[in-house]
Design a protein around this motif. Structure first.
Motif, mmCIF file in Angstrom:
data_model
loop_
_atom_site.group_PDB
_atom_site.id
_atom_site.type_symbol
_atom_site.label_atom_id
_atom_site.label_comp_id
_atom_site.label_asym_id
_atom_site.label_seq_id
_atom_site.Cartn_x
_atom_site.Cartn_y
_atom_site.Cartn_z
ATOM 1 N N LEU A 225 123.923 -5.658 -29.287
ATOM 2 C CA LEU A 225 124.446 -6.816 -28.579
ATOM 3 C C LEU A 225 125.689 -7.318 -29.298
ATOM 4 O O LEU A 225 125.686 -7.488 -30.516
ATOM 5 C CB LEU A 225 123.366 -7.899 -28.551
ATOM 6 C CG LEU A 225 123.729 -9.227 -27.891
ATOM 7 C CD1 LEU A 225 123.938 -9.031 -26.412
ATOM 8 C CD2 LEU A 225 122.626 -10.236 -28.126
ATOM 9 N N HIS A 226 126.742 -7.544 -28.534
ATOM 10 C CA HIS A 226 127.988 -8.015 -29.154
ATOM 11 C C HIS A 226 128.070 -9.531 -29.088
ATOM 12 O O HIS A 226 128.285 -10.184 -30.108
ATOM 13 C CB HIS A 226 129.167 -7.366 -28.436
ATOM 14 C CG HIS A 226 130.512 -7.816 -28.908
ATOM 15 N ND1 HIS A 226 131.043 -7.395 -30.108
ATOM 16 C CD2 HIS A 226 131.420 -8.641 -28.358
ATOM 17 C CE1 HIS A 226 132.238 -7.943 -30.268
ATOM 18 N NE2 HIS A 226 132.489 -8.699 -29.220
ATOM 19 N N CYS A 227 127.925 -10.107 -27.887
ATOM 20 C CA CYS A 227 127.993 -11.564 -27.786
ATOM 21 C C CYS A 227 127.353 -12.024 -26.488
ATOM 22 O O CYS A 227 127.078 -11.225 -25.611
ATOM 23 C CB CYS A 227 129.448 -12.039 -27.820
ATOM 24 S SG CYS A 227 130.414 -11.449 -26.431
ATOM 25 N N ILE A 228 127.083 -13.335 -26.447
ATOM 26 C CA ILE A 228 126.529 -13.924 -25.221
ATOM 27 C C ILE A 228 127.536 -14.942 -24.722
ATOM 28 O O ILE A 228 127.950 -15.834 -25.472
ATOM 29 C CB ILE A 228 125.187 -14.627 -25.518
ATOM 30 C CG1 ILE A 228 124.219 -13.643 -26.143
ATOM 31 C CG2 ILE A 228 124.597 -15.188 -24.248
ATOM 32 C CD1 ILE A 228 122.903 -14.274 -26.532
ATOM 33 N N VAL A 229 127.914 -14.838 -23.469
ATOM 34 C CA VAL A 229 128.874 -15.779 -22.893
ATOM 35 C C VAL A 229 128.165 -17.123 -22.702
ATOM 36 O O VAL A 229 126.998 -17.140 -22.305
ATOM 37 C CB VAL A 229 129.371 -15.223 -21.538
ATOM 38 C CG1 VAL A 229 130.299 -16.197 -20.859
ATOM 39 C CG2 VAL A 229 130.044 -13.891 -21.748
#
Lengths: 236, 686
Positions: free
Chosen positions: B518-522
């Motif tokens: 997982l890179h990021c959560i908006v």
């Protein structure tokens, strides 16, 4: 000159006294004729009586024999019919040994079994062979086989998923909404009416929309060409 | 801006299915819609009527009625089964055979403890609602005719059942039939046919309102069993009834396509008259039969054989005119059914029963804007792939090179390899898919066709590596939030590094595909995203939500872009926000990195990020005006949103690699042509 009279009445089985008989006769004859009484010898009358008795016995025996014959023939016929209704012995054996697999008999096995049964039936029957063939062919739909009594064997997977109750329910709703008395029209008509009553009046849908009813239009074209051809041929 | 060659595609024979039943859940504000092919759709009424979830149908399943018990959805159909749906995994949880023959109706009592079903054999069966399942409790007295409709009294002690020619009221604790209300038959020719009481409603003051096939709406007194009033509303059938929460209004749907409202008011203003049921409004929003109806707090929702869902807000409940008080018609699904292979120029059409692969036509000509160019080669259908099994197709995908094709149903996923050599096409199924790939909610190929991404349960994504003719499972990407909702949108970047997913909880996750984590959560926005796209060069994620808001998020920098902040500060134009259909596709122009292409059902828009944003006073639809202006005046009037309304009823817009646009339209008239027969209405002067 005694006339010889043969007595044919059944009461002649009794051993009459010849004298009595002659007396009777005489009485009868006297009324019509004035001739002398006839003489019938004892032996003759005895013989005739015996003969008549024998005849009677024979006829009754014949009748009995005839009835017996009839009964026997009937019994035979019933036996024959009974044999016809039963499957031949080897198929019954097979079914007896595999009762649990009744529902899922594979198609080829069923077919081969049927074919064998069919052949043996064919041999046994002479008279109404064609009639019977037709019957078996008609009855054999898919994999339904008739057994003795009211059982039939068929594959579950071959049954369509909508069973009869569901089909009745769907038919009910279809009939109520779209069946007779529901006063429905076509989409074409509704849209054409919209065209004709709208603010920009135009023609009906099948003329405005090129793709509408292409089959009907193609058919109309073909008929038109045929008619033109017909008109040309007689004139040319 | 430049000129685009447009492939105008009208050969997608998309045919929606008729609506059969609906049920509204007031707590969660979700509407469940059941269609004739067995599919169930969930609409979020709080979020601009967005179609959140779609559970695909099945050949053997039929839906006659739907009902909510708390957050659980139950349906019953003519196959005699009660089905409960798992809304998190988009599949039926279980099916219970009721052994009463075809089931016509299902309804729950107000306490949510019992379900009653009306069966073909004349029994009303009661089921107890347990934690994870339902259990048969008992039958009420068996009747001679079929039970078509049911309604519980709000106290739960009595049930009114609509049958053929009569209505029976049952006492629930004893199971006995206490009242029999005889319904008149229609006059004239229909006297010989039995009247079917299609729907019945039991109010808390023991009034029963019924709609029947003779076209009457009758008001009965449930205590005495007598008829209070008859309203003859139509010559055809009255098919659906719905009562509002406060029992002051009842709406009635007919075969003509009209929806009629009855309100419980005093008929005249003088002297405290008694209230009675008075016919107030008539809405004619449908062309064919209205078979499903629901009255929610502020609107009347109706659906029927013309496949449209119509939401008619009641204007007295609104103070001002806004997008919330406008009539809404939902005709097309809010998801993609058309997939485009950009490099190969192929189109994939997804039907419930099959997939069709078409090659686009070619044209050599040149012309002015607005010209129709002659076709050198006509579009041709390359492949017609029928699905295997009973389940309908849930989702599908086509790789951009046109070499891979995948589709998923509820029970299986199938992957095919395509080879096109000039005019021949050959397809071969890839056998032995990884066992973990059972079914997918969304499918997506990476741009180099080396990976297949499948959205699976609990918002996780399965990564499958594809090689020559086989595939191997690589990894499962899981979101950190532990959400159990299904993914409905998935998109990946052109360079193959990033994958973005959106689920029904409005969460958007961005994964790094190369590192498989997982890179990021908006940041979560209140409305569900309806379309997403990753820019080919800048790797900015553009999201359009159901309430028409647009955001741009930079994946590399993990924050919103400057343009996005500027747009939010200025606010979107009112005319953009008032649009009533959501944007379903976002795509980009490789030759012009400033452009974002989006479309919804009625318009196609190019957002040019280099141009100034419009404020509220600017003319929004200014393309025609700009054309009339001279070259010097134009630059001062330009703004970023260029909207084109030439193409209508759009299902999909994509941009091919050779700079030509593909517009897939489905004219609504073509759908109307194939609908079942409407009623014959005699109009004046025709």
């Amino acid at each position: 000159m005694a006339k010889k009279l043969l007595r044919t009445s059944p009461s002649s089985s009794n051993k009459f006294n010849s004298a009595n008989m002659t007396d009777d006769f005489q009485l009868h004859l006297d009324s019509s004729d004035d001739d002398a009484p006839e003489e019938v010898t004892f032996e003759e009358s005895k013989a005739s009586a015996l003969r008549s008795m024998k005849n009677a016995l024979e006829t009754s025996k014949r009748e009995k024999d005839l009835l017996k014959e009839k009964r026997r023939k009937r019994q035979e016929m019933f036996q024959e019919q009974k044999k016809r209704r039963l499957l031949p012995a080897h198929i019954l054996e097979e079914i007896d040994t595999a009762p649990s697999k009744k529902q899922k008999l594979p198609r080829d096995q069923a077919e081969s079994n049927h074919e064998e049964a069919y052949c043996s039936w064919e041999e046994g029957r002479e008279g109404s062979k064609e009639g019977y063939e037709k019957e078996t062919k008609k009855g054999f739909k898919g994999n339904i086989r008739r057994l003795k009594g009211n059982y039939s064997v068929m594959r579950v997977a071959d049954q369509s998923s909508t069973n009869s109750q569901q089909q009745t329910a769907m038919d009910f709703i279809q009939a109520r909404l779209y069946g007779p008395g529901s006063q429905r029209t076509t989409n074409n008509e509704v849209l054409s009416l919209q065209n004709k009553r709208g603010p920009n009046k135009s023609a009906a849908m099948q003329f405005v929309n090129k793709k509408w009813g292409t089959e009907k239009k193609a058919k109309a074209e073909k008929l038109k060409k045929q008619w033109i051809q017909k008109r040309k041929v007689p004139s040319s | 801006m430049g000129e685009f060659k447009v492939h105008r595609v009208r050969f997608f024979d998309y045919m929606p299915t008729a609506i059969r039943a609906m049920a509204f859940n007031a707590h969660t504000e979700r509407l469940a819609l059941g269609r004739m092919d067995g599919s169930v759709e969930i609409f979020n009424f709080a979020d601009r009527y967005f179609q959140e979830k779609v559970i695909p149908g099945k050949d053997s399943r039929s839906i006659e009625a739907l009902c909510w018990v708390g957050g659980r959805l139950f349906s019953a159909g003519l196959n005699g089964e009660i089905t409960e749906y798992d809304l998190e995994n988009l599949r039926p949880k279980y099916s219970l055979e009721a052994y009463g023959g075809p089931i016509w109706t299902i309804t729950s009592n107000s306490q949510g403890a019992h379900l009653a079903i009306g069966c073909e054999d004349g029994t009303v069966k009661l089921f107890e609602v347990l934690e994870e399942s339902i259990q048969f409790e008992r039958n009420l007295d068996r009747q001679k005719g079929r039970i078509i409709s049911l309604s519980w009294h709000p106290s739960g002690t009595q049930i009114a059942a609509g049958m053929m020619d009569m209505i029976r009221v049952f006492d629930v604790p004893t199971g006995r039939a206490v009242q029999r209300l005889l319904v008149d038959r229609g006059f004239g020719g229909s006297k010989s046919r039995e009247t079917v009481v299609w729907s019945v409603v039991f109010l808390s003051d023991y009034t029963i309102i019924s709609g029947d096939s003779a076209g009457k709406v009758q008001v009965w007194d449930g205590h005495t069993g007598t008829l209070v009033k008859t309203h003859l509303v139509t010559k055809w059938d009255v098919l659906a009834l719905s009562v509002s929460k406060d029992e002051s209004s009842v709406v009635v749907g007919t075969s003509e396509g009209t929806v009629i409202q009855f309100q419980f008011i005093a008929p005249t203003l003088q002297q405290q008259q008694d209230k009675e049921w008075v016919r107030t409004r008539t809405f004619k929003n449908h062309t064919h039969d209205v078979r499903a109806l629901a009255e929610i707090e502020t609107a009347i929702v109706s659906g029927g054989m013309d496949t449209q869902l119509v939401v008619r807000p009641l204007l007295e409940k609104f103070d001002e005119r806004s997008h919330a008080s406008a009539l809404r018609k939902i005709q097309f699904p809010h998801r993609n059914l058309v997939f485009c292979a950009k490099k190969a120029g192929l189109l994939l059409f997804q039907f419930p029963g099959q997939l069709e692969l078409w090659r686009l036509g070619e044209s050599d000509g040149h012309g002015k804007p607005g010209d129709s160019l002659p076709l050198k080669r006509k579009p041709e259908k390359l492949l017609h792939l029928k699905r295997k099994g009973e389940d309908h197709i849930c989702c599908s995908a086509l790789s951009s090179c046109g070499g891979w094709l995948a589709y998923s149903t509820m029970s299986s996923v199938r992957l095919y390899r395509l080879q096109t050599d000039n005019n021949d096409i050959s397809i071969s199924k890839v056998p032995k898919l990884p066992k973990i790939l059972r079914s997918a909610h969304q499918l997506c190929f990476s741009s180099d066709s080396s990976k297949l991404f499948a959205a699976s349960s609990q918002s996780s994504v399965l990564v499958i590596a594809l090689s020559q003719s086989e595939c191997k499972y690589v990894h499962t990407l899981k979101p950190k939030s532990g959400s159990r909702q299904p993914i409905h949108l998935m998109t990946n970047s052109v360079d193959g590094k990033w994958l973005a997913t959106a689920n029904s909880d409005c969460e958007i996750h961005v994964y790094n595909v190369q590192k498989l984590k997982l890179h990021c959560i908006v940041p979560v926005y209140g409305s569900c995203p309806s379309a997403m796209g990753i820019h080919p060069t800048t790797n900015n994620l553009t999201m359009v939500h159901a309430d028409q808001q647009i955001f741009e998020y930079s994946i590399v920098e993990k924050q919103y872009t400057d343009w996005s902040r500027k747009l939010q500060k200025q606010g979107l134009h009112n005319l953009w926000l008032d649009r009533d259909t959501p944007v379903t596709h976002v795509t980009f122009n490789p030759k012009n990195p400033e452009q974002i292409l989006l479309h919804d059902m009625h318009m196609f828009c190019i957002i040019d990020q280099s141009l100034p944003l419009p404020d509220q006073k600017t003319q929004f639809y200014n393309q025609m005006t700009l054309r009339s202006l001279s070259e010097q005046e134009r630059p001062s009037h330009l703004h970023a949103f260029k909207i084109c309304k030439t193409f209508q009823d759009l299902l999909s817009v994509s941009l091919l690699d050779d700079q030509s646009l593909v517009m897939v339209e489905r004219p609504l008239l073509a759908i109307t042509c194939q609908l079942p027969a409407p009623v014959r209405q005699k109009k004046f002067a025709t």
